[in-house]
Design an enzyme around this catalytic site. Structure first.
Site, PDB file in Angstrom:
ATOM      1  N   GLU A   1       0.809  -1.223   0.000  1.00 44.66           N
ATOM      2  CA  GLU A   1       0.000   0.000   0.000  1.00 44.66           C
ATOM      3  C   GLU A   1       0.844   1.274   0.000  1.00 44.66           C
ATOM      4  OE1 GLU A   1      -3.793  -0.089   2.276  1.00 44.66           O
ATOM      5  OE2 GLU A   1      -3.004  -1.919   3.159  1.00 44.66           O
TER       6      GLU A   1
ATOM      7  N   THR B   1      -0.172   2.506  -8.078  1.00 43.72           N
ATOM      8  CA  THR B   1      -0.655   3.805  -8.550  1.00 43.72           C
ATOM      9  C   THR B   1       0.275   4.344  -9.637  1.00 43.72           C
ATOM     10  OG1 THR B   1      -1.643   4.305  -6.395  1.00 43.72           O
ATOM     11  CG2 THR B   1      -1.223   6.167  -7.864  1.00 43.72           C
TER      12      THR B   1
END
Length: 271
Positions: free
Chosen positions: A47, A52
């Site tokens: 995470e 992304t």
């Protein structure tokens, strides 16, 4: 004095020779392309934002998303909303906020709590059920997030590793809960899908060939990194500064920033 000469090459032998030469040229071209490519690894703890960046490369240099991909991300966005609720709802009890809700807010909270508490028999069934919650409980979710008492819950979101970026999904819940919902670029970038196996994409950027790998960052996934270090050109190590006060999802005793620093040291010292 006698003279000897070689017999003329027959058509079959000539074709075989030309085919062999063509294969040799193809192999040389492939070897040249392989030696000139830039191989990038996106590494970091779970995470931290690797996926992304990986998705941003795809948006900038890849082909448009297929309908199948868009449906996958639509489900992921809705699942992310439910995960956000599951992480935040327990704070209502620990912060003793039940009595601070208005009657309609309390009713919305109770309905959400009852719904997210149910467990399905398989992960696939659970994923389908979770994706349906933002659609079926849209008004209740909006009521809760507009509550004055809920502000205390959001203020303490770091204690339960809630993802800040997923507040965007709450703000745009009318769009996301619609039957014909198609995720925007911003939704795709912010959607969280756990990476469990290394994923590779190839791009041609200004005539230069790139091969970019995304990997799972959880501790259980890091053993899969080792084969990827072969002939790597560069590593982009990703760490999220916003996680300075959060704990690892797989080890709630470990600070995420401390984990990232330790992992970075092990990567740069890798032989």
């Amino acid at each position: 004095m006698g003279a000897c000469s070689s017999s003329p090459e027959n058509a079959e032998a000539k074709a075989a020779r030309e085919k062999s030469k063509a294969i040799e040229n193809m192999l040389q071209t492939a070897m040249k392309m392989e030696s000139e490519k830039i191989k990038l690894l996106l590494l970091g703890a779970g995470e931290s934002g690797k996926s992304t960046i990986f998705k941003q490369f795809q948006i900038l240099y890849g082909a448009p998303r297929s309908n199948k991909d868009l449906k996958m991300f639509a489900a992921a966005v809705r699942n992310n909303i439910t995960v956000l609720l599951k992480r935040l709802i327990p704070l209502v009890g620990s912060l003793k906020l039940e009595e601070k809700f208005e009657p309609n807010e309390r009713a919305a909270y109770n309905k959400i709590l009852e719904t997210i508490s149910g467990q399905k028999s398989s992960p696939a069934e659970q994923a389908v059920a979770d994706a349906a919650i933002p659609v079926n409980l849209k008004e209740e979710i909006q009521t809760l997030f507009q509550s004055k008492a809920w502000e205390s819950v959001w203020f303490h979101r770091d204690t339960v590793n809630a993802t800040d970026a997923h507040k965007l999904f709450i703000d745009e819940l009318d769009t996301i809960s619609a039957p014909d919902y198609v995720p925007t670029v911003q939704h795709i970038v912010n959607a969280r899908i756990r990476t469990t196996n290394p994923t590779k994409e190839k791009y041609d950027i200004n005539g230069q060939r790139f091969e970019i790998y995304d990997v799972g960052g959880q501790r259980s996934e890091r053993k899969k990194w080792m084969p990827l270090f072969d002939k790597v050109t560069a590593i982009i190590f990703v760490a999220a500064l916003s996680e300075y006060d959060q704990k690892l999802q797989e080890d709630l005793r470990m600070n995420r920033m401390v984990e990232a620093i330790g992992l970075f040291k092990s990567v740069v010292n890798h032989d």
